[in-house]
Design an enzyme around this catalytic site. Structure first.
Site, PDB file in Angstrom:
ATOM      1  N   ALA A 186     -90.964 -72.103  34.839  1.00 34.16           N
ATOM      2  CA  ALA A 186     -92.294 -71.501  34.942  1.00 34.16           C
ATOM      3  C   ALA A 186     -93.036 -71.458  33.611  1.00 34.16           C
ATOM      4  CB  ALA A 186     -92.187 -70.092  35.512  1.00 34.16           C
ATOM      5  N   TYR A 189     -74.669 -82.323  26.296  1.00 34.51           N
ATOM      6  CA  TYR A 189     -74.360 -83.184  25.156  1.00 34.51           C
ATOM      7  C   TYR A 189     -74.396 -82.365  23.868  1.00 34.51           C
ATOM      8  CZ  TYR A 189     -74.844 -86.931  21.714  1.00 34.51           C
ATOM      9  OH  TYR A 189     -74.659 -87.754  20.642  1.00 34.51           O
ATOM     10  N   GLY A 225     -89.304 -75.577  29.965  1.00 38.19           N
ATOM     11  CA  GLY A 225     -89.084 -75.910  31.373  1.00 38.19           C
ATOM     12  C   GLY A 225     -90.360 -76.369  32.052  1.00 38.19           C
ATOM     13  N   CYS A 242     -85.497 -67.782  41.483  1.00 38.99           N
ATOM     14  CA  CYS A 242     -84.050 -67.941  41.396  1.00 38.99           C
ATOM     15  C   CYS A 242     -83.536 -67.417  40.068  1.00 38.99           C
ATOM     16  CB  CYS A 242     -83.680 -69.419  41.566  1.00 38.99           C
ATOM     17  SG  CYS A 242     -81.907 -69.735  41.475  1.00 38.99           S
ATOM     18  N   ASP A 243     -82.562 -66.548  40.142  1.00 35.74           N
ATOM     19  CA  ASP A 243     -81.866 -66.052  38.958  1.00 35.74           C
ATOM     20  C   ASP A 243     -80.613 -66.911  38.800  1.00 35.74           C
ATOM     21  OD1 ASP A 243     -80.403 -64.731  37.026  1.00 35.74           O
ATOM     22  OD2 ASP A 243     -80.623 -62.746  37.946  1.00 35.74           O
ATOM     23  N   VAL A 244     -80.555 -67.726  37.755  1.00 33.13           N
ATOM     24  CA  VAL A 244     -79.439 -68.651  37.589  1.00 33.13           C
ATOM     25  C   VAL A 244     -78.126 -67.957  37.228  1.00 33.13           C
ATOM     26  CG1 VAL A 244     -80.892 -70.637  37.067  1.00 33.13           C
ATOM     27  CG2 VAL A 244     -80.047 -69.198  35.200  1.00 33.13           C
ATOM     28  N   ASP A 281     -87.225 -70.364  38.769  1.00 30.28           N
ATOM     29  CA  ASP A 281     -87.437 -69.396  37.704  1.00 30.28           C
ATOM     30  C   ASP A 281     -87.316 -67.995  38.259  1.00 30.28           C
ATOM     31  OD1 ASP A 281     -88.496 -67.926  35.344  1.00 30.28           O
ATOM     32  OD2 ASP A 281     -89.069 -69.933  34.709  1.00 30.28           O
TER      33      ASP A 281
END
Length: 188
Positions: A9, A139, A13, A58-60, A31
C-alpha cells in the site's frame, strides 16, 4: 503473470506494484494498512483497469490470513506466478547451506592436525551482504549470513592452536570500479 506484493500500500511495495503493472502483470496488493490499500486500489483501477488489481487486507504475521489471501488470489486470477517456494529454498540451499557444507568438508582435508596443510577459505558474498538489495530479500539474507558465518569462523579459528589455524575471508564483488572488499579474516 500474477504477482503478489506484501506491504504494497505504501513505499517500496507500492513502487514495486506500479512497476509490475507497467510491465503487464496482474497484482494482488496485500497490506495491513486498509485505508491506503483501498486508496491505492482505486487509483490503480483508474490507471490499469479493475481486472488487473486486487487489494486484500492481510497481516503477514498471520498464517491464516496469508493462506486466505493466497487462496483468494488463485480464485481471482487463476494462479500465482512470482511466489515460488522452491526458488527461495534453492537460494538458501545454494548460497548459505552450500557454502557451509563446502567449508566444513574442506576443513577435514585442510586441518594440520589430521594431515592437511592448513590454508585459506574464501567465501564469496555480495554487496547484498553489506546492504539490502530491495528486490531480493532472500538473496540479501543469505549473503548477510555468509558474511556472519565467515566472521564467526574467523573468531573460532583464532582460538585453536597454530597447528590447525585457517585463514578465512568473505569477499564482496567490486562495484563501480571499486576494489574488492575483504570483510573479515582470521587465522595465522
Amino acid at each position: 503473470m500474477v504477482a503478489v506484493v506484501t506491504g504494497a500500500a505504501l513505499g517500496i511495495g507500492k513502487a514495486i506494484t506500479e512497476i509490475l503493472l507497467q510491465n503487464g502483470a496482474k497484482v494482488v496488493v496485500l497490506d495491513v494498512n486498509e485505508t491506503p490499500g483501498k486508496s491505492l486500489k482505486e487509483d490503480l483501477d483508474k490507471q490499469y483497469g479493475q481486472e488487473r488489481t486486487l487489494f486484500l487486507n492481510c497481516d503477514v504475521e498471520s498464517q491464516e490470513q496469508i493462506k486466505a489471501a493466497l487462496q483468494k488470489t488463485v480464485e481471482t486470477f487463476g494462479g500465482i506466478d512470482i511466489l515460488n517456494e522452491s526458488e527461495w529454498k534453492k537460494t538458501v540451499s545454494v548460497n548459505l547451506t552450500g557454502v557451509m557444507k563446502v567449508a566444513y568438508l574442506a576443513l577435514e582435508h585442510m586441518n594440520k592436525l589430521t594431515g592437511g596443510r592448513g590454508g585459506v577459505i574464501v567465501n564469496t558474498a555480495s554487496i547484498a551482504g553489506l546492504a539490502p538489495v530491495l528486490c531480493c530479500p532472500v538473496y540479501t539474507a543469505t549473503k548477510h549470513e555468509v558474511i556472519g558465518f565467515t566472521r564467526a569462523m574467523a573468531v573460532v579459528s583464532s582460538g585453536f592452536s597454530r597447528a590447525c589455524l585457517l585463514k578465512t575471508a568473505a569477499s564482496c564483488c567490486r562495484t563501480q570500479g571499486g576494489p574488492l572488499r575483504a570483510l573479515s579474516s582470521g587465522g595465522e
